[in-house]
Write a protein that holds these residues in place. Structure first.
Motif, PDB file in Angstrom:
ATOM      1  N   ALA A  18       0.828  -1.197   0.000  1.00 10.65           N
ATOM      2  CA  ALA A  18       0.000   0.000   0.000  1.00 10.65           C
ATOM      3  C   ALA A  18       0.864   1.248   0.000  1.00 10.65           C
ATOM      4  CB  ALA A  18      -0.922   0.013   1.219  1.00 10.65           C
ATOM      5  N   ALA A  19       0.341   2.280  -0.616  1.00  5.30           N
ATOM      6  CA  ALA A  19       0.965   3.608  -0.579  1.00  5.30           C
ATOM      7  C   ALA A  19      -0.169   4.611  -0.407  1.00  5.30           C
ATOM      8  CB  ALA A  19       1.729   3.892  -1.865  1.00  5.30           C
ATOM      9  N   VAL A  20       0.074   5.623   0.402  1.00  2.55           N
ATOM     10  CA  VAL A  20      -0.930   6.663   0.632  1.00  2.55           C
ATOM     11  C   VAL A  20      -0.306   8.008   0.313  1.00  2.55           C
ATOM     12  CG1 VAL A  20      -2.378   7.799   2.366  1.00  2.55           C
ATOM     13  CG2 VAL A  20      -2.098   5.307   2.408  1.00  2.55           C
ATOM     14  N   VAL A  21      -1.016   8.800  -0.473  1.00  5.81           N
ATOM     15  CA  VAL A  21      -0.538  10.130  -0.829  1.00  5.81           C
ATOM     16  C   VAL A  21      -1.672  11.142  -0.680  1.00  5.81           C
ATOM     17  CG1 VAL A  21       1.209   9.281  -2.461  1.00  5.81           C
ATOM     18  CG2 VAL A  21      -1.069   9.852  -3.287  1.00  5.81           C
ATOM     19  N   VAL A  22      -1.280  12.380  -0.460  1.00  9.96           N
ATOM     20  CA  VAL A  22      -2.242  13.481  -0.465  1.00  9.96           C
ATOM     21  C   VAL A  22      -2.278  14.007  -1.890  1.00  9.96           C
ATOM     22  CG1 VAL A  22      -2.805  15.769   0.430  1.00  9.96           C
ATOM     23  CG2 VAL A  22      -1.739  14.064   1.932  1.00  9.96           C
ATOM     24  N   ARG A  23      -3.475  14.033  -2.468  1.00  8.47           N
ATOM     25  CA  ARG A  23      -3.627  14.491  -3.853  1.00  8.47           C
ATOM     26  C   ARG A  23      -4.452  15.766  -3.872  1.00  8.47           C
ATOM     27  NH1 ARG A  23      -1.974  10.922  -7.870  1.00  8.47           N
ATOM     28  NH2 ARG A  23      -3.017  12.345  -9.261  1.00  8.47           N
ATOM     29  N   GLU A  24      -4.158  16.594  -4.851  1.00 12.61           N
ATOM     30  CA  GLU A  24      -4.943  17.806  -5.087  1.00 12.61           C
ATOM     31  C   GLU A  24      -5.281  17.850  -6.570  1.00 12.61           C
ATOM     32  OE1 GLU A  24      -4.879  22.626  -4.212  1.00 12.61           O
ATOM     33  OE2 GLU A  24      -3.193  21.404  -3.587  1.00 12.61           O
ATOM     34  N   ASP A  25      -6.124  16.898  -6.985  1.00 13.12           N
ATOM     35  CA  ASP A  25      -6.516  16.816  -8.390  1.00 13.12           C
ATOM     36  C   ASP A  25      -7.495  17.923  -8.769  1.00 13.12           C
ATOM     37  OD1 ASP A  25      -4.959  14.468  -8.998  1.00 13.12           O
ATOM     38  OD2 ASP A  25      -6.397  13.353  -7.792  1.00 13.12           O
ATOM     39  N   THR A  26      -8.251  18.410  -7.798  1.00 12.88           N
ATOM     40  CA  THR A  26      -9.121  19.575  -7.968  1.00 12.88           C
ATOM     41  C   THR A  26      -8.469  20.698  -7.173  1.00 12.88           C
ATOM     42  OG1 THR A  26     -11.069  18.143  -8.094  1.00 12.88           O
ATOM     43  CG2 THR A  26     -11.442  20.481  -7.591  1.00 12.88           C
ATOM     44  N   PRO A  27      -8.159  21.829  -7.800  1.00 13.86           N
ATOM     45  CA  PRO A  27      -7.477  22.912  -7.077  1.00 13.86           C
ATOM     46  C   PRO A  27      -8.196  23.273  -5.774  1.00 13.86           C
ATOM     47  CG  PRO A  27      -7.590  23.424  -9.411  1.00 13.86           C
ATOM     48  CD  PRO A  27      -8.428  22.192  -9.194  1.00 13.86           C
ATOM     49  N   GLY A  28      -7.427  23.283  -4.701  1.00 12.47           N
ATOM     50  CA  GLY A  28      -7.956  23.638  -3.391  1.00 12.47           C
ATOM     51  C   GLY A  28      -8.593  22.495  -2.619  1.00 12.47           C
ATOM     52  N   VAL A  29      -8.721  21.321  -3.245  1.00  9.46           N
ATOM     53  CA  VAL A  29      -9.330  20.170  -2.573  1.00  9.46           C
ATOM     54  C   VAL A  29      -8.279  19.083  -2.435  1.00  9.46           C
ATOM     55  CG1 VAL A  29     -11.158  18.429  -2.650  1.00  9.46           C
ATOM     56  CG2 VAL A  29     -11.587  20.719  -3.563  1.00  9.46           C
ATOM     57  N   LYS A  30      -7.793  18.905  -1.211  1.00  8.86           N
ATOM     58  CA  LYS A  30      -6.787  17.874  -0.939  1.00  8.86           C
ATOM     59  C   LYS A  30      -7.475  16.663  -0.339  1.00  8.86           C
ATOM     60  CE  LYS A  30      -3.019  21.085  -0.310  1.00  8.86           C
ATOM     61  NZ  LYS A  30      -1.978  21.585   0.542  1.00  8.86           N
ATOM     62  N   ARG A  31      -7.079  15.487  -0.828  1.00 12.08           N
ATOM     63  CA  ARG A  31      -7.650  14.229  -0.358  1.00 12.08           C
ATOM     64  C   ARG A  31      -6.566  13.183  -0.217  1.00 12.08           C
ATOM     65  NH1 ARG A  31     -11.353  15.251  -4.415  1.00 12.08           N
ATOM     66  NH2 ARG A  31     -13.366  15.714  -3.586  1.00 12.08           N
ATOM     67  N   LEU A  32      -6.800  12.257   0.716  1.00 14.88           N
ATOM     68  CA  LEU A  32      -5.923  11.104   0.828  1.00 14.88           C
ATOM     69  C   LEU A  32      -6.373  10.059  -0.187  1.00 14.88           C
ATOM     70  CD1 LEU A  32      -5.675  10.598   4.689  1.00 14.88           C
ATOM     71  CD2 LEU A  32      -3.853  11.361   3.150  1.00 14.88           C
ATOM     72  N   ALA A  33      -5.404   9.504  -0.888  1.00 17.39           N
ATOM     73  CA  ALA A  33      -5.681   8.413  -1.823  1.00 17.39           C
ATOM     74  C   ALA A  33      -4.787   7.238  -1.446  1.00 17.39           C
ATOM     75  CB  ALA A  33      -5.404   8.842  -3.260  1.00 17.39           C
ATOM     76  N   ALA A  34      -5.391   6.067  -1.364  1.00 17.38           N
ATOM     77  CA  ALA A  34      -4.657   4.843  -1.052  1.00 17.38           C
ATOM     78  C   ALA A  34      -4.493   4.041  -2.336  1.00 17.38           C
ATOM     79  CB  ALA A  34      -5.403   4.032  -0.012  1.00 17.38           C
ATOM     80  N   TYR A  35      -3.273   3.595  -2.583  1.00 17.77           N
ATOM     81  CA  TYR A  35      -2.963   2.753  -3.735  1.00 17.77           C
ATOM     82  C   TYR A  35      -2.634   1.374  -3.184  1.00 17.77           C
ATOM     83  CZ  TYR A  35      -2.978   7.077  -6.271  1.00 17.77           C
ATOM     84  OH  TYR A  35      -3.378   8.268  -6.819  1.00 17.77           O
ATOM     85  N   LEU A  36      -3.387   0.381  -3.642  1.00 21.43           N
ATOM     86  CA  LEU A  36      -3.314  -0.944  -3.054  1.00 21.43           C
ATOM     87  C   LEU A  36      -2.975  -2.009  -4.084  1.00 21.43           C
ATOM     88  CD1 LEU A  36      -6.686  -0.635  -1.110  1.00 21.43           C
ATOM     89  CD2 LEU A  36      -4.408  -0.065  -0.267  1.00 21.43           C
ATOM     90  N   VAL A  37      -2.060  -2.901  -3.700  1.00 17.57           N
ATOM     91  CA  VAL A  37      -1.774  -4.093  -4.481  1.00 17.57           C
ATOM     92  C   VAL A  37      -2.391  -5.243  -3.700  1.00 17.57           C
ATOM     93  CG1 VAL A  37       0.026  -5.611  -5.399  1.00 17.57           C
ATOM     94  CG2 VAL A  37       0.361  -3.119  -5.397  1.00 17.57           C
ATOM     95  N   PRO A  38      -3.339  -5.975  -4.308  1.00 16.72           N
ATOM     96  CA  PRO A  38      -4.009  -7.043  -3.568  1.00 16.72           C
ATOM     97  C   PRO A  38      -3.083  -8.220  -3.283  1.00 16.72           C
ATOM     98  CG  PRO A  38      -4.790  -6.980  -5.841  1.00 16.72           C
ATOM     99  CD  PRO A  38      -3.850  -5.822  -5.665  1.00 16.72           C
ATOM    100  N   SER A  39      -3.379  -8.897  -2.193  1.00 15.00           N
ATOM    101  CA  SER A  39      -2.683 -10.148  -1.901  1.00 15.00           C
ATOM    102  C   SER A  39      -3.025 -11.135  -2.998  1.00 15.00           C
ATOM    103  CB  SER A  39      -3.140 -10.708  -0.552  1.00 15.00           C
ATOM    104  OG  SER A  39      -2.821  -9.816   0.486  1.00 15.00           O
ATOM    105  N   GLU A  40      -2.145 -12.082  -3.244  1.00 13.82           N
ATOM    106  CA  GLU A  40      -2.351 -13.039  -4.325  1.00 13.82           C
ATOM    107  C   GLU A  40      -3.669 -13.791  -4.140  1.00 13.82           C
ATOM    108  OE1 GLU A  40       0.010 -16.691  -6.446  1.00 13.82           O
ATOM    109  OE2 GLU A  40       1.144 -15.123  -5.422  1.00 13.82           O
TER     110      GLU A  40
END
Length: 189
Positions: A18-40
């Motif tokens: 997993a990786a978590v980043v703060v994204r601001e894809d919409t100007p002024g709106v910051k959100r946490l996004a989780a990127y997940l690789v599933p277990s086999e």
């Protein structure tokens, strides 16, 4: 801290990485996004992972979007390449279940406010504002917009008690009807 959220994510049996980043894809709106690789041999259920995190972490630390990937992108040095992580899609923000469209004019007005304030192209009428990445500052912006649209007093406890498009629209219409009939306004609960 993203590391604490990543630890909670990788503790889930369906998540290998997993990786978590703060994204601001919409100007002024910051959100946490989780990127997940599933277990086999597993599939990622964002709704199940969200529920697990909600028990382990404070609400503001639960990511708004869950993006399933085959592998996390790495730099030539073998470290996570955060810049190569894709922007979450609308379906990555879903809270699980069926995403229903607004049915009534009041729901359409509240829905438009939700999508604009959250910066999302689609929001289901039963999806929770806070589960979709809403936080206190966005809540205040939403309330301000809805106060103008519905010409009435709307407070944070009203939204906290009714955080979906359908529930909030019903509440606002009931208040308008009460006001038109001369009934005392209902209190927040």
């Amino acid at each position: 801290e993203p590391g604490e959220i990543e630890d909670a994510l990788t503790a889930h049996p369906d998540v290998a990485q997993a990786a978590v980043v703060v994204r601001e894809d919409t100007p002024g709106v910051k959100r946490l996004a989780a990127y997940l690789v599933p277990s086999e041999g597993t599939l990622i259920s964002a709704a199940a992972i969200r529920r697990t995190l909600a028990v382990r972490l404070p609400e503001h630390m639960v990511p708004a979007a869950f993006v399933a990937l085959d592998a996390l992108p790495l730099t030539v040095n073998g470290k996570l390449d955060r810049k190569a992580l894709p922007a979450p899609r609308a379906e990555d923000f879903t809270t699980g279940g069926e995403r229903r469209a607004p049915r009534y004019p009041s729901e359409r007005v509240v829905h438009a406010a939700f999508t604009e304030v959250l910066g999302l192209p689609a929001v289901g009428i039963e999806e929770n504002f806070f589960d979709l990445g809403g936080h206190s500052l966005l809540a205040m912006e939403l309330l301000q917009r809805l106060r103008a649209d519905f010409e009435g007093d709307l407070r944070l406890p009203d939204l906290l008690a009714r955080p979906t498009v359908s529930a909030l629209a019903e509440f606002l219409v009931d208040r308008l009807v009460d006001a038109a009939l001369g009934d005392p306004p209902s209190c927040s609960a």
